[in-house]
Design an enzyme around this catalytic site. Structure first.
Site, PDB file in Angstrom:
ATOM      1  NE  ARG A  10     107.429  56.001  46.166  1.00 37.80           N
ATOM      2  CZ  ARG A  10     107.052  54.722  46.258  1.00 37.80           C
ATOM      3  NH1 ARG A  10     107.008  54.124  47.438  1.00 37.80           N
ATOM      4  NH2 ARG A  10     106.716  54.045  45.167  1.00 37.80           N
ATOM      5  CB  SER A  12     102.041  56.696  44.614  1.00 40.64           C
ATOM      6  OG  SER A  12     102.244  56.590  46.022  1.00 40.64           O
ATOM      7  CE  LYS A  80     105.063  48.301  52.744  1.00 40.76           C
ATOM      8  NZ  LYS A  80     105.669  48.488  51.432  1.00 40.76           N
ATOM      9  CG  ASP A  81     108.690  51.826  50.838  1.00 41.97           C
ATOM     10  OD1 ASP A  81     108.667  50.584  50.752  1.00 41.97           O
ATOM     11  OD2 ASP A  81     107.787  52.560  50.390  1.00 41.97           O
ATOM     12  CB  THR A 123     104.179  39.796  45.959  1.00 44.94           C
ATOM     13  OG1 THR A 123     104.981  40.559  46.871  1.00 44.94           O
ATOM     14  CG2 THR A 123     104.837  38.438  45.746  1.00 44.94           C
ATOM     15  NE  ARG A 128     103.828  41.780  51.316  1.00 45.56           N
ATOM     16  CZ  ARG A 128     103.831  43.094  51.110  1.00 45.56           C
ATOM     17  NH1 ARG A 128     104.209  43.578  49.941  1.00 45.56           N
ATOM     18  NH2 ARG A 128     103.443  43.924  52.055  1.00 45.56           N
ATOM     19  CD  GLN A 149      95.854  54.001  43.382  1.00 41.79           C
ATOM     20  OE1 GLN A 149      97.079  53.993  43.423  1.00 41.79           O
ATOM     21  NE2 GLN A 149      95.121  54.287  44.449  1.00 41.79           N
ATOM     22  CB  THR A 150     100.054  50.358  38.636  1.00 45.04           C
ATOM     23  OG1 THR A 150     100.126  51.754  38.380  1.00 45.04           O
ATOM     24  CG2 THR A 150     100.677  49.596  37.482  1.00 45.04           C
TER      25      THR A 150
END
Length: 311
Positions: A10, A12, A80-81, A123, A128, A149-150
């Protein structure tokens, strides 16, 4: 012989950091690397929760397509994705040494999550949100999505009082000074694979490249633990939208797995902890999942799927 390994990721900052980390592990082998950024569905749709986009392959589908057509040699993901089910032609070949697996609370001011004040915690993860409802019913979960960052920009803008994130990402991006609390895994059990970077490849990837990845990138102890967690998730048939959790680690010579599921409203938690020898890590994951299902997890799963479908 082609001695370049093309790494799909990805785009990011955190994903690129992870790809660069894997590249840095490969380079001493004498092989060169090329990083190929790929935009995924989860990166494009930021105004909808992950659960509503669909639980399978939100952050991986487009990258896996490039593995299947040979555009890249390997894909680097946050473990985890990853979906619990991979396409038949693909496999996970390496897991990097794991960072601390904890969830952390980050804020630009001191925060006490245990006090009675109604804090707004940002979140986007169903696990969570449900765990917050269970352990900290005084707080309000606010849906905050986007890259790290977002999310920090949204925190600074006052959209929430704090963010609940994985320690690994916060640490890798150098935001440690914003951590106000590291939540113990003893009760706030992390997502399957949290803290680890997984490397995926085509089963027909050249043998020499597979050998390089196994020797230079894979961390055997982490791999055993994450494979046990993933066996749990696969047996549970859980995706990103299911608030399941699982954490395996070594206790002496044994691998110990604590895993379970929580209802979306946080009212019911089913948690099982079992241990086994490392050679039976996969069986341990399956055993724990079946036990969770048999003591009420199947009912919680049914209700969750119904709720998500109705939403």
């Amino acid at each position: 012989m082609n001695k370049t390994i093309r790494i799909g990721t990805r785009g990011s900052k955190l994903a690129l950091w992870q790809a660069e980390h894997v590249a840095s592990l490969i380079r001493p082998s004498g092989y060169s690397t090329e990083i190929v950024p790929i935009e995924t569905r989860g990166d494009k749709i930021l105004d909808v929760s992950i659960a509503k986009i669909g639980s399978k392959g939100v952050f991986t589908e487009e990258i896996e397509a490039k593995l299947l057509d040979g555009s890249i040699d390997i894909a680097v993901h946050s473990a985890k994705d990853l979906s619990s089910e991979l396409p038949d032609e693909l496999e996970l070949i390496a897991f990097t040494e794991r960072e601390a697996v904890n969830d952390v609370l980050v804020s630009n001011r001191p925060i006490d999550i245990t006090n009675g004040a109604a804090l707004r915690i940002g979140t986007s993860a169903t696990r969570r949100v449900a765990l917050l409802k269970h352990f900290y019913p005084n707080v309000q979960a606010v849906s905050i999505r986007g890259n790290l960052q977002t999310r920090f920009a949204k925190l600074q803008a006052g959209e929430c009082d704090a963010l609940l994130l994985a320690y690994a990402g916060v640490h890798r991006m150098g935001f440690d000074n914003f951590i106000v609390e590291k939540i113990p895994t003893s009760y706030f059990v992390p997502a399957v694979g949290q803290g680890c970077i997984a490397v995926e490849c085509h089963k027909k990837l050249a043998f020499d490249k597979k050998e390089i990845l196994d020797r230079w990138v894979n961390h055997p102890e982490t791999a055993v633990c994450v494979r046990a967690e993933r066996a749990f998730l696969k047996t549970l048939h859980g995706g990103c939208s299911i608030p399941a959790f699982g954490y395996a680690h070594f206790e002496g010579d044994l691998i110990s797995l604590k895993a379970g599921i929580i209802s979306l409203d946080g009212q019911r938690v089913i948690k099982v902890k079992r241990s086994s020898v490392t050679e039976e890590a996969k069986e341990l994951g399956e055993l724990v999942a079946n036990e969770v299902l048999n003591i009420g997890g199947d009912q919680i799963l049914k209700e969750i799927r119904q709720q998500l479908h109705n939403d």
